[in-house]
Enzyme design. Sequence first.
Site, short mmCIF file in Angstrom:
data_model
loop_
_atom_site.label_atom_id
_atom_site.label_comp_id
_atom_site.label_asym_id
_atom_site.label_seq_id
_atom_site.Cartn_x
_atom_site.Cartn_y
_atom_site.Cartn_z
N ASN A 53 -26.45 -2.80 -20.46
CA ASN A 53 -27.00 -2.08 -21.59
C ASN A 53 -25.92 -1.30 -22.32
OD1 ASN A 53 -28.55 -0.78 -23.45
ND2 ASN A 53 -29.86 0.27 -22.00
N ASP A 54 -25.54 -0.16 -21.78
CA ASP A 54 -24.60 0.71 -22.48
C ASP A 54 -23.29 0.00 -22.84
OD1 ASP A 54 -26.32 2.83 -22.44
OD2 ASP A 54 -25.57 3.63 -20.55
N VAL A 55 -22.87 -0.94 -22.01
CA VAL A 55 -21.58 -1.58 -22.26
C VAL A 55 -21.62 -2.55 -23.42
CG1 VAL A 55 -20.82 -1.35 -19.86
CG2 VAL A 55 -21.98 -3.44 -20.58
N ALA A 86 -26.56 6.27 -20.01
CA ALA A 86 -25.99 7.32 -20.85
C ALA A 86 -27.09 8.08 -21.59
CB ALA A 86 -25.00 6.72 -21.83
#
Lengths: 103, 467
Positions: B395-397, B436
């Site tokens: 996700n965040d990456v 995050a």
Amino acid sequence: METDPFIFRLSIFILSIFIGYYVVWSVTPSLHTPLMSVTNAISSVIIVGAIIAALAGTSESIFNTSSIFGFIAIILAAINIFGGFLVTQRMLQMYKKKKDKKK
Amino acid sequence: MISANLAAVFYLVSGILFILALRGLSSPDTSRQGNYFGIAGMIIAIVVTFLSIGNFSTSLVYVVIFLVIGGAIGAFIAFKIPMTAMPELVAGFHSLVGLAAVFVAIAAFLNPAAFNLGNVGNIKLASLIEMSIGAAVGAITFSGSIIAFLKLRGIMSGAPITFSGQHILNLILGIGIFVLIFYLCKTQSTNIFWTVIIISFLVGVLLIIPIGGADMPVVISMLNSYSGWAAAGIGFTLENTALIITGALVGSSGAILSYIMCKAMNRSFVSVILGGFGADNSTDSKKEKKDQKPVKSGNAEDAAFLMKNASSVIIVPGYGMAVAQAQHALREMVDKLKKNDIKVTYAIHPVAGRMPGHMNVLLAEANVPYDEVFELEDINNDFANSDVAFVIGANDVTNPVAKTDPKSPIFGMPVLDVEKCKSVLFVKRSLSPGYAGIDNELFYKDNTLMLFADAKKMTEDIVKNLD
């Protein structure tokens, strides 16, 4: 004047940090997990200290307070040595190139 | 019985073999050989220790028995552990190294004569400092790794635990350890020695509880490093070259990994250690507003159709793939795609998963050839020329916000340029934000198709639809 042996050991230590620095940067990122498990295994060479402590008991009292700590440390380190190397081996066996036979 | 000098030479040899063991890991081809070097180094070190002590009494029998017991437990774990549990296994192993260091230090403190360090109550000053530092670092490694283990295993919540004055408390305890070691050197008091160890256990716990789940790659690397420094400390005490070399190697290895992980998240090491990331709820209100934006969602059939008509597909795995154990289903899907002459590669972000290299191991387990798996910097330019990006559990990456919004907490973090692909398939259970705590802009792009399902189930369904 003689150099204190400690200085020699410190030299080895610092040079080894440099070796470690360059060697570890050359490790390919895809093998970072095996790197952690193998460093785990080799740091268990601390078992030599455990063996010295365990063997320091006299024949009348094999188990005194000091040697008992040694014996427990032997078990802990041995778990790590066998576990660490074997699990690393198991992981590394899985890394195959395209052409290799697939099971 | 061999002389101390000869023993020292052999310890050096085993140290060199350990260096070669790490060197072997520069490529998968040489890595297995490297592991054998490591094993050889360990055997030499243990045998030489037996020979140099030369005590072949009943004690030795017990030593061998204990060695075999430990070895059997270790071997059992190594063969039984599923690859998805590797992060907690490594954390668990770190804790054992730490505890072993503590016990060896205690043994040396209680019976210094056995180690040639002087006598009880009159231990050589340098040795006393070395062993107490070794014990303290070992204790921190032990309790810290236990907490990391519990968090990774899910026994303890991965959410950061913070309280006011936490950092001050840690600082005071840290200084306290040094002050106590100073007094230990003056008084040689056993009680102070025990106190140092107990406080260090406490520091280990306090150090790791504020650090959240996705920062685990840094934590594991850091504990790896600590276990090395603890070993080195004991190595100085025992005047043992093998241990000093190994400690330095492991210490710097862990430190480098922590650095790589921090860089991959664009966070400073200090901010990770201080912890509390992701605990902050101030972004919640923003998130609710964004949730109303339109999202295109599809099913396995749509996904299969898209991929079948693509000529190149890039797969982006993340922690969600590990949780769902979807790697085997994923490989099956890729095999089907390849049969249709579709080029498939894998893109791995350095902090995907819970430890360095986590995704690579899982893909290797599923028989994915390692030359199809690429790191961020090697593949990031390919997204623009690819038809489909299949994001599974990451996700965040992949969040483009890291490149566009300076206010975002992940701004500046290197991310995979997934949005540049012609179309993006995003397998996810829901629209919930990642670790995050921020929304992923990718969800709302025109070329993104959300596949709401468990990663494994969705992949299996796609496989069925590819026929």
